[in-house]
Write a protein that holds these residues in place. Structure first.
Motif, PDB file in Angstrom:
ATOM      1  N   ASN A 107      22.036 -28.304 -89.456  1.00  0.00           N
ATOM      2  CA  ASN A 107      20.865 -29.197 -89.401  1.00  0.00           C
ATOM      3  C   ASN A 107      19.578 -28.378 -89.357  1.00  0.00           C
ATOM      4  O   ASN A 107      18.593 -28.676 -90.042  1.00  0.00           O
ATOM      5  N   TRP A 108      19.615 -27.337 -88.512  1.00  0.00           N
ATOM      6  CA  TRP A 108      18.419 -26.486 -88.381  1.00  0.00           C
ATOM      7  C   TRP A 108      18.089 -25.782 -89.706  1.00  0.00           C
ATOM      8  O   TRP A 108      16.947 -25.701 -90.116  1.00  0.00           O
ATOM      9  N   TRP A 109      19.100 -25.275 -90.379  1.00  0.00           N
ATOM     10  CA  TRP A 109      18.875 -24.568 -91.649  1.00  0.00           C
ATOM     11  C   TRP A 109      18.242 -25.484 -92.703  1.00  0.00           C
ATOM     12  O   TRP A 109      17.302 -25.102 -93.381  1.00  0.00           O
ATOM     13  N   PHE A 110      18.787 -26.699 -92.845  1.00  0.00           N
ATOM     14  CA  PHE A 110      18.242 -27.645 -93.837  1.00  0.00           C
ATOM     15  C   PHE A 110      16.812 -28.065 -93.502  1.00  0.00           C
ATOM     16  O   PHE A 110      15.963 -28.203 -94.378  1.00  0.00           O
ATOM     17  N   THR A 111      16.533 -28.260 -92.194  1.00  0.00           N
ATOM     18  CA  THR A 111      15.177 -28.647 -91.790  1.00  0.00           C
ATOM     19  C   THR A 111      14.187 -27.542 -92.127  1.00  0.00           C
ATOM     20  O   THR A 111      13.095 -27.773 -92.665  1.00  0.00           O
ATOM     21  N   TYR A 112      14.564 -26.300 -91.799  1.00  0.00           N
ATOM     22  CA  TYR A 112      13.685 -25.167 -92.057  1.00  0.00           C
ATOM     23  C   TYR A 112      13.498 -24.926 -93.571  1.00  0.00           C
ATOM     24  O   TYR A 112      12.419 -24.623 -94.045  1.00  0.00           O
ATOM     25  N   LYS A 113      14.602 -25.114 -94.332  1.00  0.00           N
ATOM     26  CA  LYS A 113      14.541 -24.916 -95.775  1.00  0.00           C
ATOM     27  C   LYS A 113      13.605 -25.941 -96.431  1.00  0.00           C
ATOM     28  O   LYS A 113      12.795 -25.602 -97.307  1.00  0.00           O
ATOM     29  N   GLN A 143      20.617 -27.349-103.485  1.00  0.00           N
ATOM     30  CA  GLN A 143      20.162 -27.715-104.821  1.00  0.00           C
ATOM     31  C   GLN A 143      20.519 -29.159-105.164  1.00  0.00           C
ATOM     32  O   GLN A 143      19.843 -29.799-105.968  1.00  0.00           O
ATOM     33  N   THR A 144      21.601 -29.676-104.540  1.00  0.00           N
ATOM     34  CA  THR A 144      22.052 -31.043-104.826  1.00  0.00           C
ATOM     35  C   THR A 144      21.815 -31.996-103.662  1.00  0.00           C
ATOM     36  O   THR A 144      21.670 -33.195-103.856  1.00  0.00           O
ATOM     37  N   ILE A 145      21.801 -31.469-102.467  1.00  0.00           N
ATOM     38  CA  ILE A 145      21.631 -32.332-101.288  1.00  0.00           C
ATOM     39  C   ILE A 145      20.502 -31.773-100.445  1.00  0.00           C
ATOM     40  O   ILE A 145      20.619 -30.675 -99.881  1.00  0.00           O
ATOM     41  N   LYS A 146      19.380 -32.515-100.414  1.00  0.00           N
ATOM     42  CA  LYS A 146      18.246 -32.065 -99.608  1.00  0.00           C
ATOM     43  C   LYS A 146      18.311 -32.629 -98.188  1.00  0.00           C
ATOM     44  O   LYS A 146      17.848 -31.997 -97.246  1.00  0.00           O
ATOM     45  N   TYR A 147      18.887 -33.825 -98.030  1.00  0.00           N
ATOM     46  CA  TYR A 147      18.961 -34.480 -96.733  1.00  0.00           C
ATOM     47  C   TYR A 147      20.419 -34.898 -96.473  1.00  0.00           C
ATOM     48  O   TYR A 147      20.820 -36.052 -96.712  1.00  0.00           O
ATOM     49  N   PRO A 148      21.248 -33.967 -96.013  1.00  0.00           N
ATOM     50  CA  PRO A 148      22.650 -34.315 -95.759  1.00  0.00           C
ATOM     51  C   PRO A 148      22.793 -35.253 -94.564  1.00  0.00           C
ATOM     52  O   PRO A 148      22.011 -35.208 -93.612  1.00  0.00           O
ATOM     53  N   THR A 149      23.804 -36.115 -94.647  1.00  0.00           N
ATOM     54  CA  THR A 149      24.106 -37.009 -93.525  1.00  0.00           C
ATOM     55  C   THR A 149      24.803 -36.244 -92.428  1.00  0.00           C
ATOM     56  O   THR A 149      25.215 -35.077 -92.590  1.00  0.00           O
ATOM     57  N   ASN A 150      24.996 -36.897 -91.274  1.00  0.00           N
ATOM     58  CA  ASN A 150      25.680 -36.249 -90.157  1.00  0.00           C
ATOM     59  C   ASN A 150      27.104 -35.873 -90.545  1.00  0.00           C
ATOM     60  O   ASN A 150      27.621 -34.813 -90.155  1.00  0.00           O
TER      61      ASN A 150
END
Length: 429
Positions: A63-69, A38-45
């Protein structure tokens, strides 16, 4: 849909790693990932590593979860946009179908059918409506013999005349209220407001012309009223009440009527034609004129206001003529006045000219001559009334006889020119 992309932890870890699969996320892990998303759509490494350490996951799993979300959110948004587009297209199609349906309803055949229905209703109403006409006539004013039948037969003041006049005014008001240019309109007037101002100016000319025809004996100079039986010309010299608009203290009004063995519409068409104006107007110097503006004032194509000027060498800052024409079964008129080009241009551009500097209305009234009608004739003759107005300085009015002679000469010349143009080479001459 399950947002987890791995597999739940199993004891056979080596087997899962060999197959390249990740353990399935637990409900607590998924809930925490949703909160972070909800606050971070593209987290850094670095953020991915911190999230993985917090939730006991590998950075690749995060990484995979955020990409799919993000893909799911994008697809959902795109679906909403597509649905909105489809709804809008459907609405436009429905509006188009409704317009086509209305056009079909208002087609010419349907309008004709509706018109027939209205005529039928009108005929039925005639059995229920009675006209009561009451006209008071001053017996002290003797009607000229040429127009006696028109007055006595209620053509001049009957109910039919008043209804036609109401229709004329109604159509004129309707035309002035239009916010677009009528398909009959053309020329230099392109703005609806300019059309209204020019129509208002033409109406002012028509009102002044009508006043001129009432040569009452109660004028400022009653001794300056003449009605010569042998010439058939009548003129008066009232005082100019608008000295702030014109420096000439007197107005010369001259009028005459003549019977012509031609249908009234033939006379009307001749007098309204600017190309033939030079045949009776000596101020044209033998040159034809033409329209530079045409404004429809009703449903009939011959109900209009026009602005005319010489066809050859038109004046840039001189004088043009504003003219109004009208015809109905009981009569017609052509009324005009010269106007300053600068003031006329102001009206064309939408400026109100209620106090125009100078209006000198002149014109023609045409009606059918009932006396010329015989049972075997195919058309009626016509009665033509000609009226001119001229502003004159006081020195030119000091000699009453000279003014009368000049007025008589002008009227005689115009009437003879009209007769010659209409009857030349005709068997009715």
């Amino acid at each position: 849909m399950d947002l987890s992309l791995g597999l739940a932890p199993t004891k056979n870890k080596s087997s899962n790693e060999e197959q390249g699969a990740f353990p399935r996320h637990s409900p607590a892990q998924r809930l925490r990932l949703e909160e972070i998303f909800q606050t971070i759509k593209y987290p850094t490494n670095k953020q991915k590593s911190e999230i993985a350490e917090e939730l006991g996951l590998q950075p690749k799993q995060v990484n995979w979860w955020f990409t799919y979300k993000r893909g799911l959110v994008k697809n959902a948004t795109q679906k909403e946009v597509n649905a909105a587009f489809r709804a809008e297209i459907q609405m436009l199609l429905e509006e188009k179908r409704e317009m086509e349906r209305q056009n079909r309803v208002s087609c010419q055949a349907c309008r004709d059918s509706r018109l027939k229905q209205l005529r039928l209703e009108n005929e039925l109403l005639k059995e229920k409506v009675s006209w009561i006409e009451h006209v008071e006539v001053d017996l002290k004013i003797q009607t000229h013999s040429m127009y006696r039948d028109i007055v006595n037969n209620a053509i001049a003041f009957g109910a039919e005349r008043w209804l036609m006049e109401l229709r004329r005014i109604g159509e004129r008001c309707g035309s002035a209220a239009l916010e677009y240019m009528h398909f009959y309109d053309n020329g230099v007037i392109t703005l609806p407001e300019g059309r209204r101002c020019v129509m208002k100016l033409a109406h002012q000319v028509l009102k002044e012309f009508s006043k001129n025809l009432t040569m009452s004996s109660k004028s400022d100079l009653p001794q300056y009223i003449a009605d010569t039986d042998d010439s058939g010309v009548r003129f008066s010299i009232p005082k100019n009440r608008n000295l702030f608009l014109s420096n000439d203290p007197f107005i010369v009004i001259v009028a005459s009527s003549v019977s012509l063995p031609l249908p009234s519409h033939t006379v009307f068409d001749f007098l309204r034609d600017p190309a033939r104006r030079f045949e009776w107007d000596k101020f044209c110097d033998g040159n034809p004129w033409h329209e530079i503006a045409h404004i429809s004032t009703g449903t009939h194509p011959n109900h209009y206001v026009s602005i005319i000027q010489p066809l050859v060498s038109p004046p840039k800052d001189g004088v043009k003529i504003i003219q109004e024409c009208f015809i109905d079964p009981l009569g017609s008129y052509v009324v005009y006045s010269p106007l300053n080009t600068q003031e006329l241009n102001m009206a064309i551009n939408g400026h109100d000219l209620s106090n125009v500097s100078l209006i000198i209305p002149s014109g023609f009234l045409i009606s059918e001559d009932s006396k010329s009608l015989s049972k075997d004739s195919k058309s009626r003759g016509s009665l033509l009334t000609v009226a001119f107005q001229m502003h004159m300085p006081a020195p030119l009015i000091t000699n009453f006889e000279s003014a009368a002679d000049a007025s008589n000469a002008l009227m005689t010349t115009v009437v003879q020119s009209i007769k010659h143009a209409l009857l030349s080479g005709s068997e009715l001459k």
